[in-house]
Design a protein around this motif. Structure first.
Motif, PDB file in Angstrom:
ATOM      1  N   GLU A  29       0.782  -1.164  -0.064  1.00 38.87           N
ATOM      2  CA  GLU A  29      -0.316   0.184   0.013  1.00 38.87           C
ATOM      3  C   GLU A  29       1.081   1.290  -0.091  1.00 38.87           C
ATOM      4  OE1 GLU A  29      -2.985   2.771   0.094  1.00 38.87           O
ATOM      5  OE2 GLU A  29      -2.888   0.557  -0.490  1.00 38.87           O
ATOM      6  N   THR A  32       2.082   1.930  -3.319  1.00 37.38           N
ATOM      7  CA  THR A  32       1.440   3.063  -4.231  1.00 37.38           C
ATOM      8  C   THR A  32       1.416   4.659  -4.068  1.00 37.38           C
ATOM      9  OG1 THR A  32      -1.021   2.996  -2.631  1.00 37.38           O
ATOM     10  CG2 THR A  32      -0.014   0.549  -4.370  1.00 37.38           C
ATOM     11  N   HIS A  33       2.251   4.902  -2.590  1.00 35.55           N
ATOM     12  CA  HIS A  33       1.395   6.155  -2.586  1.00 35.55           C
ATOM     13  C   HIS A  33       2.924   6.698  -2.599  1.00 35.55           C
ATOM     14  CE1 HIS A  33      -2.321   6.586  -1.575  1.00 35.55           C
ATOM     15  NE2 HIS A  33      -2.037   4.957  -0.396  1.00 35.55           N
TER      16      HIS A  33
END
Length: 238
Positions: A29, A32-33
């Motif tokens: 996660e 993805t940032h």
């Protein structure tokens, strides 16, 4: 053993397990940032954050006015903070996304023998229910993993307002079904929260444990399941 009518089940590490360690999910996660954090560091931080949150706000902070979602968002944010991620806006987005991700079937694996054992228990005429220290997402997770249809009820610690090993959660499940304690058995992987707690509520219980994992626990051999597929033979023997 009086003929059993009801079998209740723990879920995490009894019927379902995480497909990969929490740190792997959190690290993916973060990527993805555009944030790089090692899964090992996140795993360590998660256990620290989770333990502290459990201590200060037991059972999702229900008694202190929190929702389970607020509780989990705080755990996720603290996990990343302990791993060196500080930007609030990114923390909030990651926490929201991960909260949703843990509802979906791609995050969970059904344990070997679980579906078949549940089907066979239903065929044998047992009533089935869930007793789990989980939050309200559990209904959706069980549906996504194609297990929900086996159960008459899904009782989470969030629904019950008390968590295992408190015997009141077992008593609530028995009331839901109108079944006497001695007519019910609980299946789970945790000695204190599943095996012993159910027995203190007057139920029978079975401990799911791989061969040799019993250690020094006071569990008769006939109450230990090396795998879920052993359950019906033990129940019928009893």
């Amino acid at each position: 053993m009086l003929r059993l009518r009801l079998l209740t089940w723990d879920v995490k590490d009894t019927l379902l397990r995480l497909r990969q360690p929490v740190g792997e999910n959190y690290s993916a996660e973060a990527r993805t940032h555009g944030v790089q954090v090692q899964p090992e560091a996140l795993n360590k931080a998660f256990h620290e954050a989770y333990k502290a949150q459990q201590k200060h706000f037991p059972n999702y902070g229900l008694g202190q006015g929190l929702s389970s979602k607020q509780w989990w968002v705080a755990v996720v944010k603290q996990t990343f903070r302990l791993s060196g991620v500080r930007e609030d806006r990114v923390l909030t987005r990651m926490a929201e996304n991960l909260y949703q991700d843990f509802c979906s079937a791609h995050t969970w694996d059904v344990l070997p023998g679980a579906s078949e054992t549940l089907s066979r228990c239903c065929e044998q005429g047992f009533r089935l229910g869930v007793i789990s220290n989980f939050d309200k997402r559990l209904e959706k997770i069980l549906s996504q993993c194609n297990l929900r249809h086996h159960f008459e009820f899904v009782l989470t610690s969030e629904d019950a307002g008390v968590a295992k090993p408190d015997k009141r959660i077992f008593e609530k499940a028995l009331r839901l079904c109108g079944v006497l304690p001695e007519q019910a058995a609980h299946v789970g992987d945790d000695y204190m929260r599943d095996y012993r707690a159910a027995r203190e509520a007057g139920m029978h219980s079975f401990l799911l444990a791989a061969a040799g994992q019993r250690g020094e626990l006071e569990v008769p051999k006939e109450h230990v399941l090396p795998s879920l597929s052993h359950l019906l033979a033990l129940v019928e023997k009893g």
